[in-house]
Write an enzyme that holds these catalytic residues in place. Structure first.
Site, mmCIF file in Angstrom:
data_model
loop_
_atom_site.group_PDB
_atom_site.id
_atom_site.type_symbol
_atom_site.label_atom_id
_atom_site.label_comp_id
_atom_site.label_asym_id
_atom_site.label_seq_id
_atom_site.Cartn_x
_atom_site.Cartn_y
_atom_site.Cartn_z
ATOM 1 N N HIS A 1 38.322 40.950 42.365
ATOM 2 C CA HIS A 1 38.127 40.807 43.803
ATOM 3 C C HIS A 1 39.470 40.654 44.516
ATOM 4 O O HIS A 1 39.937 39.549 44.769
ATOM 5 C CB HIS A 1 37.256 39.574 44.051
ATOM 6 C CG HIS A 1 36.789 39.425 45.462
ATOM 7 N ND1 HIS A 1 35.802 38.540 45.804
ATOM 8 C CD2 HIS A 1 37.153 40.022 46.612
ATOM 9 C CE1 HIS A 1 35.584 38.604 47.103
ATOM 10 N NE2 HIS A 1 36.408 39.499 47.616
ATOM 11 N N ASP B 1 39.998 36.721 45.232
ATOM 12 C CA ASP B 1 39.797 37.084 46.637
ATOM 13 C C ASP B 1 41.158 37.155 47.331
ATOM 14 O O ASP B 1 41.320 36.737 48.473
ATOM 15 C CB ASP B 1 38.870 36.107 47.353
ATOM 16 C CG ASP B 1 38.397 36.628 48.712
ATOM 17 O OD1 ASP B 1 38.601 37.828 49.006
ATOM 18 O OD2 ASP B 1 37.841 35.835 49.493
#
Length: 417
Positions: free
Chosen positions: A53, A298
């Site tokens: 991610h 992320d």
């Protein structure tokens, strides 16, 4: 032929020699000649990390990050493979864009890129993208990350279509109407600061809905950046029921809380937001008991000027791909153990994707990382290979820094080189 000397395997103090032939591991401690020798410096060798991610911002947002800077940062963080998110400009919903990204990344020689493609056209949540064509072009997963999938029927159709292609759908699980204009966790800190909050229930309500759709479709669903104890418990129960669901947790949700926003510093503004210390403790238990499948960063780079805005207008996101493993090792090695941490960054991530678990056995791909588990180094954002030169952990002294990353048998990163 390449040999790497003075390296240790996880759980062993014995220094060994690993031989690499082309893009494959040949074996350990062999009586053969090598063309090139690399000194591992007594570090611990593990399979190269897998990032599920990351936001690499190309195409269209190269002032924040591009493939060269993002994949160089990933290699410096010990990653051999990176799954990039499709919320770019234009959105990665066209097979031609998937191919272009993969081909450019291959020429760069840093971490390997596996682009994710949008689940719906333009990430608008209304009409499915051409999923079969996107898979054929090299898309690794389907996701509308950056946007939430508000239409349950569209998500159901997407899961069914992806399942027929043996692909995973990854979701940003927040109810947009509950989240509203929240810029941080809704609670006593947001109330004290007078800022709009994002309640924990925005995540848990959406996770509950998505679990039921996964139960209905029997399709593989992956929940990104899970941040709350309640949502984690829902995933735990769904797994016990046999629902094909996986989840990831990010280092920032484990090591930071909403208390860090009391200084109005937008470096701590992220979506989903930093939660409570109780949530962070629950997430750590989820790592220990196996409910959490993987650690994803992320990684969300922005320009410094953007993050210097006030909390209402600054963008969401923290860049962390270069510090994720040493941060997790320094904070949680005593709790989780080295092998568990490595698994969360490697085999756990591979399991989410349906890939073979990475190993260091003969014949395996020569994707590997050497970790210095002893030397302490402070986080220095000015030295990041990422274009994002800021970090909420700036100045923190960490151990477990990668010193060498090999991808397909070639050096993608070597500290000090």
């Amino acid at each position: 032929m390449l040999k790497i000397v003075n390296v240790k395997r996880v759980g062993s103090d014995a220094e060994e020699v690993l031989f690499v032939d082309g893009d494959k591991i040949l074996g350990w401690n062999l009586a053969v000649d090598a063309d090139v020798t690399l000194d591992g410096g007594g570090g611990t060798i593990v399979p190269a990390l897998i990032e599920l991610h990351a936001h690499l911002r190309e195409p269209g947002q190269e002032e924040k990050e591009d493939l060269a800077s993002g994949l160089a940062a990933a290699a410096a963080g010990g990653y051999g493979t990176v799954v990039s998110m499709p919320n770019t400009s234009p959105v990665v919903d066209d097979p031609a864009i998937v191919r272009q990204l993969a081909e450019k990344a291959a020429r760069l020689g840093f971490a390997r890129l596996r682009p994710a493609a949008a689940l719906t056209k333009g990430q608008q949540g209304k009409e499915l993208a051409e999923l079969a064509l996107l898979k054929d072009a090299g898309a690794a997963m389907f996701t509308d990350d950056g946007r939430t999938n508000e239409d349950a029927r569209v998500l159901r159709l997407g899961l069914e279509y992806a399942s027929s292609l043996d692909m995973v759908v990854s979701v940003h699980a927040e109810d947009a109407t509950l989240r509203a204009d929240g810029v941080m966790h809704e609670g006593e800190v947001s109330e004290a600061l007078g800022l709009p909050g994002n309640p924990a229930e925005a995540e848990s309500a959406r996770v509950a809905r998505d679990i039921e759709i996964a139960r209905l479709t029997k399709a593989r669903l992956h929940v990104q950046h899970l941040s709350t104890a309640r949502a984690l418990d829902l995933v735990r129960r769904a797994k016990a029921d046999g629902v094909p669901i996986t989840c990831e947790v990010c280092p920032h949700h484990l090591t930071l809380t909403h208390e860090h926003l009391r200084g109005f510093d937008a470096q701590y503004k992220v979506a989903p937001p930093l939660r409570t210390s109780e949530d962070a403790a629950a997430l750590l238990r989820g790592l220990s008991d196996g409910t959490v499948d993987a650690v994803g960063t992320d990684h969300a780079p922005h320009t410094s000027s953007e993050k210097e805005r006030d909390l209402l207008t600054a963008p969401f996101g923290i860049p962390s791909i270069e510090v994720a493993f040493p941060l997790m090792y320094t904070r949680f090695a005593d709790t989780l153990g080295l092998q568990k941490l490595v698994d969360l960054f490697t085999s756990g991530a591979a399991r989410v994707m349906g890939w073979d678990a990475p190993t260091l056995e003969p014949g395996a791909p020569a994707d590997l990382t050497i970790l210095d588990l002893d030397t302490e180094r402070a986080v220095e954002p000015s030295t990041f290979r990422s274009k994002a030169k800021f970090s909420p952990w700036a100045g923190e002294v960490l151990r477990g820094w990668p010193t060498l990353t090999l991808v397909a048998g070639r050096v993608a990163f070597q500290r000090g080189a």
